[in-house]
Write a protein that holds these residues in place. Structure first.
Motif: not given
Length: 160
Positions: A88, A90-92
């Protein structure tokens, strides 16, 4: 050793321990200064006391150290849970502040408590995000936008 020597030694011992180290002795002289042998004796006594204290508390210190290490190990989150949190993260990475819905989903997926997830993100941001120069610039600009928009909305509500 003569009787006179014994008397002199007794007087010296009395002066050493009668609390008159700070002021003049009974003869009107300055403060007593311990002799080399007296200093040596005091140092030996100090070292022996230190050793006895260490021995007396050694077992307790070992117990406390083990308890701290046990608690530190107990504080680690399971690897599969942290993998989900890191994914989460890394994606944000530009704005790693999960919404309440994101947190609820992460609670379900990881099996962790909400407090653990909140703490993980707080620690992750402290350790990894603010040290990244591009992230801190993004953070400052987002903060600025939010604070300015809050200021504008406050002004608008004041006008009406």
């Amino acid at each position: 050793m003569s009787d006179d020597d014994d008397d002199d030694q007794a007087d010296s011992d009395t002066n050493l321990f009668d609390g008159s180290l700070d002021g003049p002795d009974s003869m009107g002289f300055g403060p007593l200064v311990p002799t080399e042998s007296e200093r040596s004796l005091m140092e030996r006594v100090r070292q022996e006391l230190k050793h006895e204290l260490k021995q007396g508390y050694k077992e307790k210190i070992v117990d406390i150290r083990e308890e701290i290490l046990r608690k530190r190990r107990a504080g680690k989150l399971p690897g599969d849970s942290t993998s989900l949190l890191k994914a989460w993260w890394q994606s944000h990475s530009k704005w790693p502040y999960p919404t309440e819905d994101d947190k609820a989903r992460l609670v379900q997926e990881t099996g962790l408590q909400l407090k653990q997830i909140n703490n993980w993100f707080i620690n992750q941001r402290k350790r990894n995000w603010h040290s990244n120069p591009s992230s801190s610039t993004a953070l400052k600009s987002k903060r600025k936008r939010y604070s300015l928009s809050g200021l504008y909305s406050s002004l608008e509500s004041y006008k009406h």
